[in-house]
Design a protein around this motif. Sequence first.
Motif, PDB file in Angstrom:
ATOM      1  N   MET A   1      73.359 101.760  91.308  1.00 57.51           N
ATOM      2  CA  MET A   1      73.155 102.924  92.149  1.00 57.51           C
ATOM      3  C   MET A   1      73.558 104.169  91.377  1.00 57.51           C
ATOM      4  O   MET A   1      74.616 104.213  90.771  1.00 57.51           O
ATOM      5  CB  MET A   1      73.998 102.793  93.415  1.00 57.51           C
ATOM      6  N   SER A   2      72.737 105.189  91.442  1.00 56.76           N
ATOM      7  CA  SER A   2      73.022 106.455  90.794  1.00 56.76           C
ATOM      8  C   SER A   2      73.185 107.519  91.866  1.00 56.76           C
ATOM      9  O   SER A   2      72.268 107.760  92.632  1.00 56.76           O
ATOM     10  CB  SER A   2      71.864 106.821  89.863  1.00 56.76           C
ATOM     11  N   SER A   3      74.349 108.131  91.941  1.00 56.24           N
ATOM     12  CA  SER A   3      74.577 109.154  92.952  1.00 56.24           C
ATOM     13  C   SER A   3      74.666 110.542  92.357  1.00 56.24           C
ATOM     14  O   SER A   3      74.849 111.502  93.075  1.00 56.24           O
ATOM     15  CB  SER A   3      75.852 108.846  93.748  1.00 56.24           C
ATOM     16  N   ARG A  16      75.035 115.195  98.581  1.00 60.90           N
ATOM     17  CA  ARG A  16      74.007 115.105  97.538  1.00 60.90           C
ATOM     18  C   ARG A  16      73.255 113.792  97.674  1.00 60.90           C
ATOM     19  O   ARG A  16      73.773 112.821  98.221  1.00 60.90           O
ATOM     20  CB  ARG A  16      74.618 115.269  96.161  1.00 60.90           C
ATOM     21  N   PRO A  17      72.045 113.783  97.167  1.00 60.35           N
ATOM     22  CA  PRO A  17      71.204 112.580  97.287  1.00 60.35           C
ATOM     23  C   PRO A  17      71.734 111.401  96.479  1.00 60.35           C
ATOM     24  O   PRO A  17      72.391 111.577  95.453  1.00 60.35           O
ATOM     25  CB  PRO A  17      69.844 113.027  96.734  1.00 60.35           C
ATOM     26  N   ILE A  34      75.345 111.277 100.129  1.00 64.02           N
ATOM     27  CA  ILE A  34      76.762 110.954 100.044  1.00 64.02           C
ATOM     28  C   ILE A  34      77.571 112.250 100.151  1.00 64.02           C
ATOM     29  O   ILE A  34      77.159 113.286  99.620  1.00 64.02           O
ATOM     30  CB  ILE A  34      77.079 110.180  98.746  1.00 64.02           C
ATOM     31  N   ALA A  35      78.692 112.181 100.878  1.00 66.60           N
ATOM     32  CA  ALA A  35      79.571 113.341 101.042  1.00 66.60           C
ATOM     33  C   ALA A  35      80.903 112.876 101.597  1.00 66.60           C
ATOM     34  O   ALA A  35      81.046 111.733 102.037  1.00 66.60           O
ATOM     35  CB  ALA A  35      78.944 114.362 101.982  1.00 66.60           C
ATOM     36  N   GLY A 112      65.557 125.737 103.590  1.00 63.42           N
ATOM     37  CA  GLY A 112      65.415 125.940 102.152  1.00 63.42           C
ATOM     38  C   GLY A 112      64.875 124.698 101.465  1.00 63.42           C
ATOM     39  O   GLY A 112      64.056 123.973 102.015  1.00 63.42           O
ATOM     40  N   ARG A 113      65.362 124.445 100.280  1.00 64.19           N
ATOM     41  CA  ARG A 113      64.924 123.270  99.516  1.00 64.19           C
ATOM     42  C   ARG A 113      65.959 122.151  99.597  1.00 64.19           C
ATOM     43  O   ARG A 113      66.114 121.365  98.674  1.00 64.19           O
ATOM     44  CB  ARG A 113      64.625 123.652  98.074  1.00 64.19           C
ATOM     45  N   HIS A 114      66.652 122.098 100.716  1.00 63.34           N
ATOM     46  CA  HIS A 114      67.620 121.028 100.977  1.00 63.34           C
ATOM     47  C   HIS A 114      66.900 119.922 101.748  1.00 63.34           C
ATOM     48  O   HIS A 114      66.417 120.150 102.851  1.00 63.34           O
ATOM     49  CB  HIS A 114      68.796 121.572 101.792  1.00 63.34           C
TER      50      HIS A 114
END
Length: 143
Positions: A1-3, A16-17, A34-35, A112-114
Motif C-alpha cells: 500500500m502506498s499512502s 490524503r489519498p 487517510i488522516a 476545488g481539486r480535492h
Amino acid sequence: MSSGAPPSDLATRKPRPVLPDGWPQPRGYANGMIAQGKVLTTGGLVGWDVNGVFARDFLGQVGQTLANIKAVVEAGGGEVTDIMRLTWYVTDIEAYRGCLSELGPVYRAHLGRHFPAMAVVAVSALVEPEAMVEIEATAVLAG
C-alpha cells in the motif's frame, strides 16, 4: 500500500489519498483516504438554500448541495480539504451520467481539486420530494 507519506507525518498532514501499488490513478475521486484528527460527519444534505428553496435542475442542486457541505464543514472549523468521503444518493442515475462533463466545473467551484473517496448510489426517492441529490460527507479536522 502506498499512502504518499510516512506514518509519522499523519498528525501534521491534511487527509490524503491512499493508492495501492500498481493501481491506476482514479479520476475525480480517491480509492481511499487517510488522516488523523477529529471526525465531523454531516447528515444527508440536499440542494436547497437557507430558505428551503431548491435549485430547479440537477446541476443546480448538486452545486447547492456541495455549497451546503462546505458551509457545514467550515462551521465545524474545517476546510473542504479535510473532507475524507462523500456519499451521493441520486434519484436519476442517467441524469448524473449524462452531465459528467458539466459536473466537473460545478464540483470544482465548491470543493476545488480535492477529490475524496466517493460513492454514487441510485435511489428511487429521497425524503424531500423535490430533491434530486443528497450527499453525506465525512471530514477529519486537525487536532
